[in-house]
Structure formats: C-alpha cells, structure tokens
Design a protein around this motif. Sequence first.
Motif, PDB file in Angstrom:
ATOM      1  N   ARG A  93       0.836  -1.215   0.000  1.00 15.97           N
ATOM      2  CA  ARG A  93       0.000   0.000   0.000  1.00 15.97           C
ATOM      3  C   ARG A  93       0.863   1.256   0.000  1.00 15.97           C
ATOM      4  O   ARG A  93       0.595   2.220  -0.715  1.00 15.97           O
ATOM      5  N   ALA A  94       1.904   1.255   0.823  1.00 19.94           N
ATOM      6  CA  ALA A  94       2.788   2.416   0.905  1.00 19.94           C
ATOM      7  C   ALA A  94       3.508   2.654  -0.416  1.00 19.94           C
ATOM      8  O   ALA A  94       3.598   3.797  -0.873  1.00 19.94           O
ATOM      9  N   LEU A  95       4.011   1.605  -1.031  1.00 18.90           N
ATOM     10  CA  LEU A  95       4.693   1.754  -2.319  1.00 18.90           C
ATOM     11  C   LEU A  95       3.753   2.381  -3.344  1.00 18.90           C
ATOM     12  O   LEU A  95       4.135   3.286  -4.089  1.00 18.90           O
ATOM     13  N   HIS A  96       2.518   1.917  -3.366  1.00 19.17           N
ATOM     14  CA  HIS A  96       1.514   2.468  -4.277  1.00 19.17           C
ATOM     15  C   HIS A  96       1.296   3.948  -3.984  1.00 19.17           C
ATOM     16  O   HIS A  96       1.335   4.799  -4.881  1.00 19.17           O
ATOM     17  N   ALA A  97       1.084   4.281  -2.727  1.00 11.75           N
ATOM     18  CA  ALA A  97       0.805   5.658  -2.323  1.00 11.75           C
ATOM     19  C   ALA A  97       1.988   6.598  -2.558  1.00 11.75           C
ATOM     20  O   ALA A  97       1.793   7.789  -2.816  1.00 11.75           O
ATOM     21  N   LEU A  98       3.197   6.070  -2.501  1.00 16.21           N
ATOM     22  CA  LEU A  98       4.398   6.891  -2.627  1.00 16.21           C
ATOM     23  C   LEU A  98       4.910   7.000  -4.064  1.00 16.21           C
ATOM     24  O   LEU A  98       6.008   7.498  -4.298  1.00 16.21           O
ATOM     25  N   GLY A  99       4.115   6.529  -5.031  1.00 14.41           N
ATOM     26  CA  GLY A  99       4.468   6.723  -6.432  1.00 14.41           C
ATOM     27  C   GLY A  99       5.085   5.543  -7.147  1.00 14.41           C
ATOM     28  O   GLY A  99       5.508   5.670  -8.293  1.00 14.41           O
ATOM     29  N   ALA A 100       5.139   4.391  -6.505  1.00 17.40           N
ATOM     30  CA  ALA A 100       5.733   3.206  -7.136  1.00 17.40           C
ATOM     31  C   ALA A 100       4.661   2.216  -7.575  1.00 17.40           C
ATOM     32  O   ALA A 100       4.890   1.005  -7.598  1.00 17.40           O
ATOM     33  N   ALA A 101       3.482   2.724  -7.946  1.00 16.76           N
ATOM     34  CA  ALA A 101       2.358   1.855  -8.304  1.00 16.76           C
ATOM     35  C   ALA A 101       2.674   0.911  -9.459  1.00 16.76           C
ATOM     36  O   ALA A 101       2.287  -0.258  -9.433  1.00 16.76           O
ATOM     37  N   ALA A 102       3.385   1.390 -10.462  1.00 14.64           N
ATOM     38  CA  ALA A 102       3.689   0.543 -11.627  1.00 14.64           C
ATOM     39  C   ALA A 102       4.506  -0.679 -11.242  1.00 14.64           C
ATOM     40  O   ALA A 102       4.369  -1.742 -11.863  1.00 14.64           O
ATOM     41  N   SER A 103       5.329  -0.564 -10.208  1.00 16.98           N
ATOM     42  CA  SER A 103       6.181  -1.687  -9.808  1.00 16.98           C
ATOM     43  C   SER A 103       5.382  -2.849  -9.229  1.00 16.98           C
ATOM     44  O   SER A 103       5.901  -3.965  -9.120  1.00 16.98           O
ATOM     45  N   LEU A 104       4.127  -2.619  -8.874  1.00 14.65           N
ATOM     46  CA  LEU A 104       3.301  -3.691  -8.318  1.00 14.65           C
ATOM     47  C   LEU A 104       2.944  -4.744  -9.363  1.00 14.65           C
ATOM     48  O   LEU A 104       2.506  -5.837  -9.023  1.00 14.65           O
ATOM     49  N   SER A 105       3.128  -4.410 -10.644  1.00 14.04           N
ATOM     50  CA  SER A 105       2.808  -5.337 -11.734  1.00 14.04           C
ATOM     51  C   SER A 105       4.025  -5.786 -12.534  1.00 14.04           C
ATOM     52  O   SER A 105       3.904  -6.593 -13.446  1.00 14.04           O
ATOM     53  N   VAL A 106       5.187  -5.275 -12.204  1.00 14.75           N
ATOM     54  CA  VAL A 106       6.396  -5.558 -12.980  1.00 14.75           C
ATOM     55  C   VAL A 106       6.877  -6.988 -12.748  1.00 14.75           C
ATOM     56  O   VAL A 106       6.889  -7.478 -11.621  1.00 14.75           O
ATOM     57  N   ALA A 107       7.299  -7.632 -13.836  1.00 17.05           N
ATOM     58  CA  ALA A 107       7.868  -8.978 -13.734  1.00 17.05           C
ATOM     59  C   ALA A 107       9.374  -8.877 -13.508  1.00 17.05           C
ATOM     60  O   ALA A 107      10.033  -7.975 -14.033  1.00 17.05           O
ATOM     61  N   ALA A 109      13.322 -10.847 -13.539  1.00 17.70           N
ATOM     62  CA  ALA A 109      14.090 -11.475 -14.616  1.00 17.70           C
ATOM     63  C   ALA A 109      13.558 -12.859 -14.994  1.00 17.70           C
ATOM     64  O   ALA A 109      13.763 -13.321 -16.113  1.00 17.70           O
ATOM     65  N   ASP A 110      12.854 -13.507 -14.073  1.00 17.77           N
ATOM     66  CA  ASP A 110      12.276 -14.822 -14.347  1.00 17.77           C
ATOM     67  C   ASP A 110      10.831 -14.727 -14.822  1.00 17.77           C
ATOM     68  O   ASP A 110      10.171 -15.747 -15.005  1.00 17.77           O
ATOM     69  N   GLY A 111      10.326 -13.516 -14.971  1.00 19.56           N
ATOM     70  CA  GLY A 111       8.951 -13.316 -15.420  1.00 19.56           C
ATOM     71  C   GLY A 111       7.925 -13.346 -14.305  1.00 19.56           C
ATOM     72  O   GLY A 111       6.721 -13.357 -14.555  1.00 19.56           O
ATOM     73  N   ALA A 112       8.370 -13.348 -13.065  1.00 17.08           N
ATOM     74  CA  ALA A 112       7.463 -13.436 -11.918  1.00 17.08           C
ATOM     75  C   ALA A 112       7.072 -12.049 -11.416  1.00 17.08           C
ATOM     76  O   ALA A 112       7.924 -11.176 -11.251  1.00 17.08           O
ATOM     77  N   THR A 113       5.785 -11.866 -11.169  1.00 15.08           N
ATOM     78  CA  THR A 113       5.259 -10.617 -10.633  1.00 15.08           C
ATOM     79  C   THR A 113       5.174 -10.716  -9.110  1.00 15.08           C
ATOM     80  O   THR A 113       5.251 -11.805  -8.538  1.00 15.08           O
ATOM     81  N   PRO A 114       4.968  -9.587  -8.433  1.00 16.03           N
ATOM     82  CA  PRO A 114       4.746  -9.645  -6.989  1.00 16.03           C
ATOM     83  C   PRO A 114       3.583 -10.575  -6.621  1.00 16.03           C
ATOM     84  O   PRO A 114       3.660 -11.272  -5.604  1.00 16.03           O
ATOM     85  N   ALA A 115       2.545 -10.614  -7.440  1.00 22.13           N
ATOM     86  CA  ALA A 115       1.406 -11.497  -7.151  1.00 22.13           C
ATOM     87  C   ALA A 115       1.830 -12.962  -7.135  1.00 22.13           C
ATOM     88  O   ALA A 115       1.352 -13.745  -6.301  1.00 22.13           O
TER      89      ALA A 115
END
Length: 137
Positions: A93-107, A109-115
């Motif tokens: 939540r903090a990362l999203h609120a502090l401007g790093a929202a796009a990183s929540l979906s980034v894969a 090097a192995d193609g794995a997302t935070p989810a």
Amino acid sequence: AAAADGRTPAHAAATNGHPDCLRALHALGAAASLSVADADGATPALYAAGGGHVDCLRVLHALGAAASLSAAAADGRTPAHAAATNGHPDCLRALHALGAAASLSVADADGATPALYAAGGGHVDCLRVLHALGAAA
C-alpha cells in the motif's frame, strides 16, 4: 563507506527498521547512500519492504530516494516483490501511495510478478491488496 558486498549503513538501517538512522545519515551528509544499490543491485528500499518497514519506506521517499522505491535489483526484483514475498501488505500500500504503483505489476528477470510471489508464499492479504490496487495477477 560500503562493505565488500556494497551494503552501506543505509542498507543496514532499512533492513532492521531504523528510520531515525536513515534521517541521521541524511543529516550527516550521506544522502546519496539512501538510494545506492549494493553488489546485488538492491537498494535500502528493497530491504525495508522485505522487512515490512513501512516507516523506512516513507522516510526514504521523504528524503529524496523516491526513485529507489521502484528500482529493480540485478535479478529484476523490486521492493514490491520483496514485500509480496514476505507477506507485507502495508508495504505494498505504501509503495503504491508513494508513487511506485507501476512496480506492483512488474515482472522480475524470471517473469514473476509480486502477485506470483505472494501466492507462492500463501500471502492472501497481499494478493487482495495487489488486486485492489490494480496490479497484474
């Protein structure tokens, strides 16, 4: 000064959840160390997120290390990956609120997302937060 592995006092403070030490380092002229990467490409923000230290993420952002909140390490993992891996929805939540929202979906090097990391660790709360914040599954 950095250790042989590139870790600085800022890395140690963030890893162990000491926002006052981050503030002190900044005040003592070591502001650049708040966003420097270690030998693995990991910033203090990655360690803070992995440890569940929301207060450290906020301090890093406030002291000028905002870009490090979405910076990828050598393996492509971001602070969002670290937070999801270790089950820290408040950090997501903090990362999203502090401007790093796009990183929540980034894969990484192995193609794995935070989810993927959240699901692999059984962190349902992180999966729900990622979904609520619009992150890719």
